[in-house]
Design an enzyme around this catalytic site. Structure first.
Site, PDB file in Angstrom:
ATOM      1  N   ASP A 178       0.844  -1.191   0.000  1.00 25.39           N
ATOM      2  CA  ASP A 178       0.000   0.000   0.000  1.00 25.39           C
ATOM      3  C   ASP A 178       0.881   1.244   0.000  1.00 25.39           C
ATOM      4  OD1 ASP A 178      -1.737   2.095   0.571  1.00 25.39           O
ATOM      5  OD2 ASP A 178      -2.607   1.156   2.345  1.00 25.39           O
ATOM      6  N   GLY A 217      -4.738   1.779 -14.004  1.00 28.05           N
ATOM      7  CA  GLY A 217      -6.032   1.401 -13.446  1.00 28.05           C
ATOM      8  C   GLY A 217      -7.148   1.746 -14.409  1.00 28.05           C
ATOM      9  N   ASP A 235      -5.434   7.309  -6.484  1.00 25.51           N
ATOM     10  CA  ASP A 235      -5.771   8.708  -6.207  1.00 25.51           C
ATOM     11  C   ASP A 235      -6.737   8.803  -5.022  1.00 25.51           C
ATOM     12  OD1 ASP A 235      -5.940  11.499  -6.548  1.00 25.51           O
ATOM     13  OD2 ASP A 235      -7.420  11.334  -8.152  1.00 25.51           O
ATOM     14  N   ASN A 264      -6.084  12.721 -11.265  1.00 23.44           N
ATOM     15  CA  ASN A 264      -6.814  13.211 -12.433  1.00 23.44           C
ATOM     16  C   ASN A 264      -6.516  14.703 -12.560  1.00 23.44           C
ATOM     17  OD1 ASN A 264      -8.755  14.737 -10.860  1.00 23.44           O
ATOM     18  ND2 ASN A 264      -9.769  12.797 -10.414  1.00 23.44           N
TER      19      ASN A 264
END
Length: 167
Positions: free
Chosen positions: A9, A118, A33, A23
């Site tokens: 993580d 992703g 994100d 983004n």
């Protein structure tokens, strides 16, 4: 300088900066994100709202707030559209500009996620090859950066990074 793979993580790492696959609004989203925004706390969204966004391939710096990392480098990767729309160059720019920002702020340790892999749909192997290539070439010129982790959230990502780093 060390470039190595690490599985786990990214929000748990006590490095100088974690890189956020953000983004363009920088206000949080899904995947890494969203995880970084949740772990850093609401101050991150407030801080990022004043940065004015970020274009694809560029990078911005914020404090780490609730993260163990001192800073967050936000970079916006390209959405995969088949590879003929400049995606490889844009993804390479994410790594170059993040590394340049770290060097500018004299950061010594960084952790990168698999940028654009992703929801943005970038093929993992192609993205990992760009990451390893850009970081290897950029780290030679980085006077301050001492350690870079390529963080694999899944076993597949981790194994791919390890294979490419051993090549």
């Amino acid at each position: 300088m060390t470039l190595r793979a690490w599985r786990g993580d990214i929000t748990a790492l006590a490095v100088d900066a974690v890189v956020n696959a953000a983004n363009s609004s920088l206000l949080g989203g899904g995947g890494v994100d969203g995880a970084i925004h949740r772990a850093a706390g609401p101050q991150l969204r407030e801080y990022c709202s004043k940065l004015g966004g970020c274009a694809v391939g560029e990078a911005r710096l914020s404090p780490g707030f609730g993260l163990p990392a001192r800073y967050i480098i936000h970079t916006v990767g390209p959405i995969w559209r088949g590879g003929a729309q400049g995606e490889p160059e844009q993804l390479a720019a994410c790594y170059r500009n993040s590394l340049a920002l770290a060097e500018q702020h004299q950061l010594q340790s960084l952790a990168f996620p698999a940028i654009s892999c992703g929801i943005y749909g970038y093929p993992l192997e192609a993205a990992a090859r760009i990451a390893v290539s850009e970081l290897r070439s950029g780290l030679g010129a980085a006077a301050h950066v001492r350690e870079v982790l390529l963080v694999g959230f899944s076993a597949e990502q981790d194994e791919l990074y390890r294979r490419l780093l051993d090549a």
